[in-house]
Design a protein around this motif. Structure first.
Motif, PDB file in Angstrom:
ATOM      1  N   GLU A 163      38.890 -10.168  12.705  1.00  0.00           N
ATOM      2  CA  GLU A 163      39.080 -10.860  11.433  1.00  0.00           C
ATOM      3  C   GLU A 163      38.839 -12.361  11.516  1.00  0.00           C
ATOM      4  N   LEU A 164      38.651 -12.890  12.738  1.00  0.00           N
ATOM      5  CA  LEU A 164      38.397 -14.321  12.920  1.00  0.00           C
ATOM      6  C   LEU A 164      36.954 -14.606  13.333  1.00  0.00           C
ATOM      7  N   ALA A 165      36.159 -13.572  13.492  1.00  0.00           N
ATOM      8  CA  ALA A 165      34.802 -13.729  14.017  1.00  0.00           C
ATOM      9  C   ALA A 165      33.773 -13.878  12.904  1.00  0.00           C
ATOM     10  N   LEU A 166      32.742 -14.672  13.192  1.00  0.00           N
ATOM     11  CA  LEU A 166      31.598 -14.719  12.289  1.00  0.00           C
ATOM     12  C   LEU A 166      30.990 -13.326  12.194  1.00  0.00           C
ATOM     13  N   LEU A 167      30.739 -12.876  10.982  1.00  0.00           N
ATOM     14  CA  LEU A 167      30.098 -11.574  10.792  1.00  0.00           C
ATOM     15  C   LEU A 167      28.587 -11.787  10.841  1.00  0.00           C
ATOM     16  N   HIS A 168      27.975 -11.378  11.927  1.00  0.00           N
ATOM     17  CA  HIS A 168      26.561 -11.652  12.176  1.00  0.00           C
ATOM     18  C   HIS A 168      25.743 -10.385  11.952  1.00  0.00           C
ATOM     19  N   HIS A 169      25.000 -10.352  10.858  1.00  0.00           N
ATOM     20  CA  HIS A 169      24.088  -9.232  10.602  1.00  0.00           C
ATOM     21  C   HIS A 169      22.821  -9.504  11.408  1.00  0.00           C
ATOM     22  N   ASN A 170      22.841  -9.106  12.656  1.00  0.00           N
ATOM     23  CA  ASN A 170      21.837  -9.522  13.618  1.00  0.00           C
ATOM     24  C   ASN A 170      20.499  -8.810  13.404  1.00  0.00           C
ATOM     25  N   TYR A 171      20.294  -7.657  14.018  1.00  0.00           N
ATOM     26  CA  TYR A 171      19.036  -6.938  13.862  1.00  0.00           C
ATOM     27  C   TYR A 171      19.268  -5.685  13.034  1.00  0.00           C
ATOM     28  N   GLN A 172      18.525  -5.565  11.915  1.00  0.00           N
ATOM     29  CA  GLN A 172      18.680  -4.380  11.066  1.00  0.00           C
ATOM     30  C   GLN A 172      18.012  -3.165  11.687  1.00  0.00           C
ATOM     31  N   ASN A 173      16.881  -3.391  12.347  1.00  0.00           N
ATOM     32  CA  ASN A 173      16.111  -2.268  12.890  1.00  0.00           C
ATOM     33  C   ASN A 173      15.283  -2.745  14.081  1.00  0.00           C
ATOM     34  N   ILE A 174      14.600  -1.808  14.725  1.00  0.00           N
ATOM     35  CA  ILE A 174      13.824  -2.136  15.920  1.00  0.00           C
ATOM     36  C   ILE A 174      12.631  -3.026  15.573  1.00  0.00           C
ATOM     37  N   ASP A 175      12.031  -2.826  14.399  1.00  0.00           N
ATOM     38  CA  ASP A 175      10.910  -3.682  14.001  1.00  0.00           C
ATOM     39  C   ASP A 175      11.330  -5.151  13.944  1.00  0.00           C
ATOM     40  N   GLU A 176      12.500  -5.420  13.368  1.00  0.00           N
ATOM     41  CA  GLU A 176      12.981  -6.798  13.294  1.00  0.00           C
ATOM     42  C   GLU A 176      13.250  -7.343  14.697  1.00  0.00           C
ATOM     43  N   TYR A 177      13.843  -6.515  15.543  1.00  0.00           N
ATOM     44  CA  TYR A 177      14.112  -6.937  16.916  1.00  0.00           C
ATOM     45  C   TYR A 177      12.806  -7.295  17.629  1.00  0.00           C
ATOM     46  N   LEU A 178      11.812  -6.419  17.535  1.00  0.00           N
ATOM     47  CA  LEU A 178      10.559  -6.638  18.243  1.00  0.00           C
ATOM     48  C   LEU A 178       9.795  -7.839  17.711  1.00  0.00           C
ATOM     49  N   SER A 179       9.936  -8.104  16.419  1.00  0.00           N
ATOM     50  CA  SER A 179       9.285  -9.274  15.834  1.00  0.00           C
ATOM     51  C   SER A 179       9.803 -10.566  16.470  1.00  0.00           C
TER      52      SER A 179
END
Length: 288
Positions: A163-179
């Motif tokens: 409840e104290l952490a930044l909510l980080h929507h990091n990588y939605q999918n593998i395509d975004e990660y690979l980009s």
């Protein structure tokens, strides 16, 4: 009185930007959007918000560390809160910031990384501490990809609680990660090449195996399900791709001899290292 400026570097039209802005509107005096290629429709929408200020940077920005120091100078407040356009500030964290702001020079804040639709609780992705809130004159960012800043003064470490952490929507999918993977790897290889340093196959293999073994086994990435397995492999491949880009920049001239036993020797060494470390940590936990 609010004495914080939020600074967000934005490109294109990030999915979660409106939620990020809404999460800090009651905390900060101004929200500075650093425009490195924002869509026109988004820019028009942002201009409707009275506390949003848009500053355009026309130069190519392959990774944000290149402009961190420059962007903090845009802030009018004594304190700067750096946010990525996919990091949402929870109410609990805002309460801590409001009560502790004047007593500390910088804050180490945990991040809750959502990757491939799942909160990654292990795999060395938690608590993923980041220095994001600080006095302008207490923090300096090196222009090196994925580096933490240099800090001076007294720091406050926010407790590693969801409840104290930044909510980080990091990588939605593998395509975004690979980009991002390809872009980051290429520039990391360029930094090594430009610095005249040597990157060998042996060191690249060691780093790659360290990533997989430390994340999936020692850091219990297997508890993050199939996402943990995929992430561990992708992180391992990253250092090999850095090495391949480096080779390309050197016209594929290899330093030293590549031996087939090198891979297995490095793998065994990393496995034994993390196995011993994991065993020691378990023993310490039992003692405590």
């Amino acid at each position: 009185m609010k004495n914080i400026s939020a600074v967000i570097v934005v490109k294109n039209n990030p999915l979660h930007l409106s939620k990020v802005i809404a999460s800090v509107e009651d905390l900060v005096k101004e929200i500075i959007i650093v425009d490195i290629g924002i869509d026109n429709a988004l820019k028009a929408e942002l201009k409707k918000n009275k506390i949003v200020k848009i500053i355009e940077i026309k130069n190519d920005v392959p990774y944000v560390e290149l402009i961190r120091n420059k962007t903090k100078d845009f802030a009018k407040s004594d304190h700067v809160f750096f946010l990525d356009p996919d990091e949402i500030v929870p109410p609990g964290l805002k309460t801590i910031i409001q009560s502790q702001l004047t007593s500390y020079d910088y804050f180490k804040i945990p991040r809750k990384n959502i990757i491939f639709g799942r909160w990654i609780k292990h795999s060395r992705w938690w608590p993923d501490y980041q220095i994001r809130l600080f006095k302008k004159d207490k923090v300096t960012w090196p222009k090196i990809i994925h580096r933490q800043p240099k800090v001076t003064g007294n720091g406050y470490t926010v407790e590693a609680r969801e409840e104290l952490a930044l909510l980080h929507h990091n990588y939605q999918n593998i395509d975004e990660y690979l980009s991002k993977f390809r872009r980051y790897a290429k520039y990391e290889a360029k930094e090594i090449f430009d610095s005249k340093m040597t990157l060998t196959f042996s060191s690249a293999i060691q780093k790659a195996l360290n990533e997989f073994i430390s994340r999936y086994f020692a850091a219990e990435g297997y508890k993050d399900g199939s996402q943990g397995l995929v992430l561990a492999f992708l992180q391992m491949f990253y250092y090999l791709i850095v090495y391949f880009y480096f080779l390309e920049m050197k016209k594929f001239k290899i330093d030293g001899e590549i031996k087939e036993e090198e891979f297995f020797r490095k793998g065994l060494k990393e496995t034994l290292y993390w196995k011993k470390k994991s065993l020691l940590e378990r023993m310490l936990q039992k003692i405590l």
